[in-house]
Design an enzyme around this catalytic site. Structure first.
Site, PDB file in Angstrom:
ATOM      1  N   GLU A   1      -2.520  -0.275  -3.980  1.00 52.44           N
ATOM      2  CA  GLU A   1      -3.840   0.354  -3.950  1.00 52.44           C
ATOM      3  C   GLU A   1      -3.788   1.783  -4.482  1.00 52.44           C
ATOM      4  O   GLU A   1      -4.635   2.201  -5.279  1.00 52.44           O
ATOM      5  CB  GLU A   1      -4.395   0.389  -2.519  1.00 52.44           C
ATOM      6  CG  GLU A   1      -4.553  -0.962  -1.866  1.00 52.44           C
ATOM      7  CD  GLU A   1      -3.354  -1.351  -1.003  1.00 52.44           C
ATOM      8  OE1 GLU A   1      -2.196  -1.220  -1.464  1.00 52.44           O
ATOM      9  OE2 GLU A   1      -3.575  -1.804   0.134  1.00 52.44           O
TER      10      GLU A   1
ATOM     11  N   HIS B   1       2.069   2.333  -3.089  1.00 51.38           N
ATOM     12  CA  HIS B   1       1.507   1.032  -2.744  1.00 51.38           C
ATOM     13  C   HIS B   1       0.553   0.625  -3.864  1.00 51.38           C
ATOM     14  O   HIS B   1       0.029   1.477  -4.594  1.00 51.38           O
ATOM     15  CB  HIS B   1       0.749   1.103  -1.429  1.00 51.38           C
ATOM     16  CG  HIS B   1       1.629   1.304  -0.234  1.00 51.38           C
ATOM     17  ND1 HIS B   1       1.173   1.098   1.044  1.00 51.38           N
ATOM     18  CD2 HIS B   1       2.924   1.682  -0.113  1.00 51.38           C
ATOM     19  CE1 HIS B   1       2.148   1.336   1.903  1.00 51.38           C
ATOM     20  NE2 HIS B   1       3.226   1.704   1.212  1.00 51.38           N
TER      21      HIS B   1
ATOM     22  N   CYS C   1      -3.509   3.654   2.617  1.00 49.34           N
ATOM     23  CA  CYS C   1      -4.325   3.162   1.511  1.00 49.34           C
ATOM     24  C   CYS C   1      -5.809   3.198   1.858  1.00 49.34           C
ATOM     25  O   CYS C   1      -6.641   3.542   1.013  1.00 49.34           O
ATOM     26  CB  CYS C   1      -3.877   1.758   1.122  1.00 49.34           C
ATOM     27  SG  CYS C   1      -2.213   1.759   0.402  1.00 49.34           S
TER      28      CYS C   1
ATOM     29  N   CYS D   1      -3.198  -0.763   4.427  1.00 49.94           N
ATOM     30  CA  CYS D   1      -2.630   0.003   5.537  1.00 49.94           C
ATOM     31  C   CYS D   1      -3.464   1.277   5.738  1.00 49.94           C
ATOM     32  O   CYS D   1      -4.406   1.551   5.000  1.00 49.94           O
ATOM     33  CB  CYS D   1      -1.173   0.354   5.230  1.00 49.94           C
ATOM     34  SG  CYS D   1      -0.962   1.574   3.904  1.00 49.94           S
TER      35      CYS D   1
END
Length: 166
Positions: A57, A55, A88, A85
């Site tokens: 991040e 992801h 993260c 999420c």
């Protein structure tokens, strides 16, 4: 040099655009130090990298930790186009990021104010300052345009069309 949250979010949006160009869900992130200098940037790439943890991040946090030689990133600000999420947000806590600034909320997987509200439990040993809604309309529009294009293309790739948010 990042002088405002809007400027930081614009740079994160530029990363989201890179993700979209690569047919990844358009989420982008940058990490800046206390002086406003960009340490690292990332965009969603779980499909291309064949890595479910790639992801935006996580990509930015990994790059920053490697660059600085330390997995702890105190005093930093993470700008991300979409509400993080649970995965993260967990990485943010472990890295001791000082601030998280995000754009659009994520009703299905958002872990700050939408679906899960993880910091409301009071059980984390670190809680960054949270600022949500920065350039939210622009961030949400990037997501909406991406998924509209995917639906209209008629080729709903299960990996990209499902929510690999970021």
């Amino acid at each position: 040099m990042i002088d405002s949250d809007e400027e930081g979010m614009r740079q994160a949006l530029a990363q989201a655009e890179i993700a979209a160009e690569r047919d990844e869900v358009p989420v982008g992130a940058i990490l800046v130090d206390a002086a406003g200098l960009v340490i690292a940037a990332g965009h969603n790439q779980p499909i291309g990298a064949q890595d479910p943890s790639a992801h935006a991040e996580i990509v930015a946090l990994r790059a920053a930790a490697k660059k600085l030689g330390n997995y702890r990133l105190p005093g930093t600000t993470l700008y991300v186009t979409v509400e993080p999420c649970t995965m993260c947000l967990g990485a943010v806590v472990h890295a001791r990021v000082g601030r998280v600034v995000y754009g659009a909320t994520e009703p299905k997987t958002g872990a700050v104010e939408s679906a899960h509200r993880l910091f409301e439990t009071g059980e984390y040993n670190h809680k960054p300052e949270i600022v949500g809604g920065v350039l939210a309309d622009e961030c949400a529009a990037a997501m909406t345009a991406f998924f509209k294009r995917k639906r209209n293309s008629g080729r709903a790739d299960s990996g990209a069309a499902s929510h690999n948010k970021g």
